[in-house]
Structures are given as structure tokens and as C-alpha cells.
Design a protein around this motif. Structure first.
Motif, PDB file in Angstrom:
ATOM      1  N   LEU A 185       1.023  -1.271  -0.037  1.00  0.00           N
ATOM      2  CA  LEU A 185      -0.058   0.030   0.021  1.00  0.00           C
ATOM      3  C   LEU A 185       0.874   1.276  -0.091  1.00  0.00           C
ATOM      4  O   LEU A 185       0.358   2.170  -0.717  1.00  0.00           O
ATOM      5  N   MET A 186       1.982   1.376   0.946  1.00  0.00           N
ATOM      6  CA  MET A 186       2.724   2.347   0.843  1.00  0.00           C
ATOM      7  C   MET A 186       3.528   2.753  -0.485  1.00  0.00           C
ATOM      8  O   MET A 186       3.489   3.780  -0.887  1.00  0.00           O
ATOM      9  N   GLU A 187       3.916   1.814  -1.148  1.00  0.00           N
ATOM     10  CA  GLU A 187       4.594   1.847  -2.523  1.00  0.00           C
ATOM     11  C   GLU A 187       3.482   2.434  -3.145  1.00  0.00           C
ATOM     12  O   GLU A 187       3.781   3.327  -4.390  1.00  0.00           O
ATOM     13  N   ARG A 188       2.373   2.023  -3.345  1.00  0.00           N
ATOM     14  CA  ARG A 188       1.433   2.392  -4.173  1.00  0.00           C
ATOM     15  C   ARG A 188       1.015   3.984  -4.347  1.00  0.00           C
ATOM     16  O   ARG A 188       0.977   4.645  -5.061  1.00  0.00           O
ATOM     17  N   ILE A 189       0.933   4.301  -2.952  1.00  0.00           N
ATOM     18  CA  ILE A 189       1.006   5.819  -2.481  1.00  0.00           C
ATOM     19  C   ILE A 189       1.913   6.498  -3.217  1.00  0.00           C
ATOM     20  O   ILE A 189       1.489   7.591  -3.728  1.00  0.00           O
ATOM     21  N   THR A 190       3.125   6.097  -3.023  1.00  0.00           N
ATOM     22  CA  THR A 190       4.102   6.740  -3.612  1.00  0.00           C
ATOM     23  C   THR A 190       3.972   6.763  -5.245  1.00  0.00           C
ATOM     24  O   THR A 190       4.151   7.861  -5.839  1.00  0.00           O
ATOM     25  N   LEU A 223       1.434   6.766  -6.900  1.00  0.00           N
ATOM     26  CA  LEU A 223       0.342   7.607  -7.269  1.00  0.00           C
ATOM     27  C   LEU A 223       0.363   9.126  -7.135  1.00  0.00           C
ATOM     28  O   LEU A 223      -0.056   9.812  -8.009  1.00  0.00           O
ATOM     29  N   ARG A 224       1.585   9.379  -6.432  1.00  0.00           N
ATOM     30  CA  ARG A 224       1.589  10.738  -5.935  1.00  0.00           C
ATOM     31  C   ARG A 224       2.566  11.485  -6.962  1.00  0.00           C
ATOM     32  O   ARG A 224       2.066  12.413  -7.302  1.00  0.00           O
ATOM     33  N   PHE A 225       3.609  10.753  -7.500  1.00  0.00           N
ATOM     34  CA  PHE A 225       4.654  11.980  -8.394  1.00  0.00           C
ATOM     35  C   PHE A 225       4.665  11.403  -9.590  1.00  0.00           C
ATOM     36  O   PHE A 225       5.530  12.108 -10.274  1.00  0.00           O
ATOM     37  N   THR A 226       4.352  10.547 -10.018  1.00  0.00           N
ATOM     38  CA  THR A 226       4.626   9.699 -11.266  1.00  0.00           C
ATOM     39  C   THR A 226       3.603  10.188 -12.293  1.00  0.00           C
ATOM     40  O   THR A 226       2.405  10.390 -12.046  1.00  0.00           O
ATOM     41  N   GLU A 270       4.563   6.140 -15.952  1.00  0.00           N
ATOM     42  CA  GLU A 270       5.289   5.611 -14.781  1.00  0.00           C
ATOM     43  C   GLU A 270       4.439   4.915 -13.967  1.00  0.00           C
ATOM     44  O   GLU A 270       4.750   3.785 -13.406  1.00  0.00           O
ATOM     45  N   GLY A 314      -6.346   5.454 -11.965  1.00  0.00           N
ATOM     46  CA  GLY A 314      -6.762   6.753 -12.076  1.00  0.00           C
ATOM     47  C   GLY A 314      -6.511   7.693 -13.172  1.00  0.00           C
ATOM     48  O   GLY A 314      -6.185   8.932 -13.261  1.00  0.00           O
TER      49      GLY A 314
END
Lengths: 192, 192
Positions: free
Chosen positions: B139-144, B146-149, B153, B179
Motif C-alpha cells: 500500500l505504501m509503495e502504491r501511494i508513492t 500515485l503521487r509523483f509519477t 510511470e 486513476g
DNA sequence: ATAACTTTTTGATTTACATCAAAAGCATTT
DNA sequence: AAATGCTTTTGATGTAAATCAAAAAGTTAT
């Protein structure tokens, strides 16, 4: 030096499990009191994270560096645990730094202490399972918020999840947490 | 009717804990075999989720509805648990539906069974704590991601996390998972 | 095989947000 | 109080991806 009473820590556990006197004593014996100055580094990504902090008063920020910029990951505050999760679990280095945004008082547990507690108190396993469930829900919500919402909606979601502490976090740190630029966030806040 | 051997299920548990014969028997007794046709609904968001499925063969999709559109949340496949997490834990309704993307064979555990197992087998608590840690990291990886790429990416990250099964998931479902729009994803895939 | 859907691709246009740049506002130090 | 260094705001311009629209490809049913 006075012995810091660990009431908040115990109350936190009691949200999930009943604390026996022996477990209470074991926790009390192992958790040490620490304090940090504003801006002080709590955890360095160059090292393996072996400590977990339960914040009594104050505010931390976990972040990592991307293209030379600090990207905020989350903002642990009162009554929350803070560590570099993956590093703490796997005993390998991970990318997260942790700083104190405010002067902070916390209780510290070492991995080894936690291992001991898990080995000897099965109710600690239950505590971990249940409290992780709570965090789990937050992560899922955040994923949803990041995927489909406009910058404005992301900020609204941030205000909701961090409503008690949002005003204690500088704008730039909030922007990197949301994955938008400072400028965009400033414009959003400026509306109305 | 043949009794389905639960080897995959047991192997999964043994990645985290040693399975005693009594626990094995308890699991074997409670886990029931179920199968779903392609397109069949596994869980309805209109109901409380009281069942958790461990997939032996096949593929599910968890999704919710936003503005009349189905938004994919994740794609549980072989050797993974699938349920509507918040609903399952809190015993309240949540937004997630689950469908079978492919004909699927799974083992089913009821919440009550799980409660019984947690009550009577402390090693189950440990299993839950450890296995949740794994999911946590994802989940944490997915958050990263989703945020910046960029969209490109994000798709690369999807290919990485779902590399064994990405070709089994229709494009539109992948797009909503990331998304981004179908059109954008189609263009990205078209490059090279 | 033809029809009727569904899924994917291709094209033209719009838009929200990033980027670049600089000014204004605050806070800490000398 | 002036100087220095952050943080936040404001402005002009560019761009990746959304939206709108329709054609092409693939699938399922008749």
C-alpha cells in the motif's frame, strides 16, 4: 529526574486490548522517555530503524528525498507511533527520514523490546493486528483520495484526516504530502 | 464430490507461522471450497462482508462506483485473500464490490470462523500481524507511485506489481485502477 | 456469416496543474 | 532596525492528460 508516567501510552493500548498488570509493568520497564528539539532529526535513512516512538506531545514528519526535494510521507502526532515501517520490520535500510517539526516528547521502544513483548504476551500480537487494521483503513482512504480527486479535493481530504493538526504543518510540507506544488496549494488556500 | 486438498492455503500460512496439526485441522474443518463463474459477483457492497476468500485458481476484482463508473481498487489472484477489508473488520457496509474476472476456485472462511481461530490459536494473531505487514508495504509503495509519477510511470509500476497477471486484466479496469483514462492508457501502451 | 455489443485505438480540443520567475510577507540573527 | 534567510503569494507560460467524438478491432449471440 522525574519518572514520566506513561498514561497516554497505556490508554492507547487499552483501546485495543485489556492491559494486564504484568504487561503494563513490562511496557513500563522497557519504554524510555525521549525528547527532541524543533528541527532535530529523529531517524536517519542512512541507518536501519530500530526504534519506534510513541508521541506524547509534539509532531514529527516522515519524508524521503526525490530529485533533491523532501517529500513528506506522513505526520505522526500525539498518541501515534512513528518509525520507518519497512526498515523497522525488515531490519534493512529504507528511504525515510524522520524529523521533529515541533519540540516533541515521546516514549521509545526498541525492536528487540517489541520482539520480547510479542514472544511473551500473546495479547500484544492481537494489539498489533487490531491497530494495524486502523492504519490500513487510513492508507486505503488516502489511495482513493490521491487517485481521482483534483488538487482541491486532495487538500480537503488532508484537512479532514489531519483536522486537529493541519495548522501546525508548513505549507510546503503539505504540498509534497499531497503530490502537488506549493504554488498550487497556495492558490487553493487563497480561494475564499 | 471430492474433498479439495488445501495445500496452497496451508503453504500460505507456513510462509509466516508453523502450522500445528490441530490448527491445520481447525482450518481444514472451517474453510469451505467455493467456485465462481466468469463475471459472477462475489461480494455485494449493499451487504456486510462476512466472508474472506483465499484464491486457489482465478482472478477477482474489487471495485467501487464513482459517478456511475466502476473504479478498480485491486486485483486479488492466486494465493491471496480477498474481501471488503473495512466491512469485514467493522461489520458495517462499505463501498466495495467484488467480481470474478475469471472462473475462480477459492476457499472461504467466515468472520466467525476467523474470530474462533484468533481466540483459540495465538499463532493466528501472529500470522495476521505478519501478513498484514506485507500488504502494508504494498500500500505504501502504491501511494508513492500515485503521487509523483506520470501516467506512464504509473503504468510501469502496475506492470511491476502485477507482472504475472497484468495481461489477464482488461484495459479499462487497469485505467481506473491507476486513476487515468482508458484513452491515455491505450496511448501509453501503443508507444513502441 | 451477420448482427449487436463491447473493448480498444485514434484524432481534435480543452483544461488543470506544473514550471519558471519574482515579489511580498515573516522570522531569526547581528 | 537593518540584514539575512525562509515561507508564502502572485503572475505569465507551457504541457500532460482529460474530455469529447468517432472509427476500428474484437467478442458473443442469432
Amino acid at each position: 529526574m522525574t519518572t514520566e508516567p506513561k498514561v497516554l501510552l497505556f490508554q492507547h493500548f487499552e483501546k485495543y486490548i485489556k492491559l494486564s498488570d504484568t504487561l503494563k509493568a513490562a511496557l513500563d520497564e522497557r519504554a524510555s522517555f525521549v525528547s527532541f528539539k524543533k528541527g532535530e532529526m529523529v531517524h536517519d535513512a542512512e541507518k536501519v530503524c530500530t526504534k519506534s516512538y510513541f508521541i506524547q506531545k509534539g509532531l514529527f514528519r516522515a519524508y524521503f528525498i526525490k530529485d533533491g526535494k523532501e517529500i513528506s510521507e506522513y505526520f505522526p502526532a500525539e498518541n501515534e507511533w512513528s518509525n520507518s515501517p519497512k526498515s523497522f520490520i525488515t531490519r534493512q535500510k529504507d528511504v525515510y527520514y524522520i524529523d521533529a517539526i515541533e519540540p516533541t516528547e515521546a516514549f521509545c521502544l526498541q525492536v528487540n523490546d517489541l520482539v520480547y513483548l510479542f514472544e511473551n504476551f500473546p495479547e500484544m500480537e492481537r494489539y498489533a493486528r487490531l491497530s494495524m487494521g486502523t492504519v490500513f483503513g487510513h492508507l486505503m482512504e488516502r489511495i482513493t483520495s490521491l487517485r481521482f480527486t483534483s488538487a482541491k479535493e486532495k487538500y480537503a481530504h488532508f484537512l479532514q484526516t489531519y483536522h486537529d493538526i493541519h495548522h501546525r504543518i508548513p505549507l510546503g510540507m503539505v504540498a509534497s504530502y499531497l503530490g502537488i506544488t506549493q504554488e498550487t496549494l497556495s492558490r487553493i488556500r487563497g480561494e475564499r
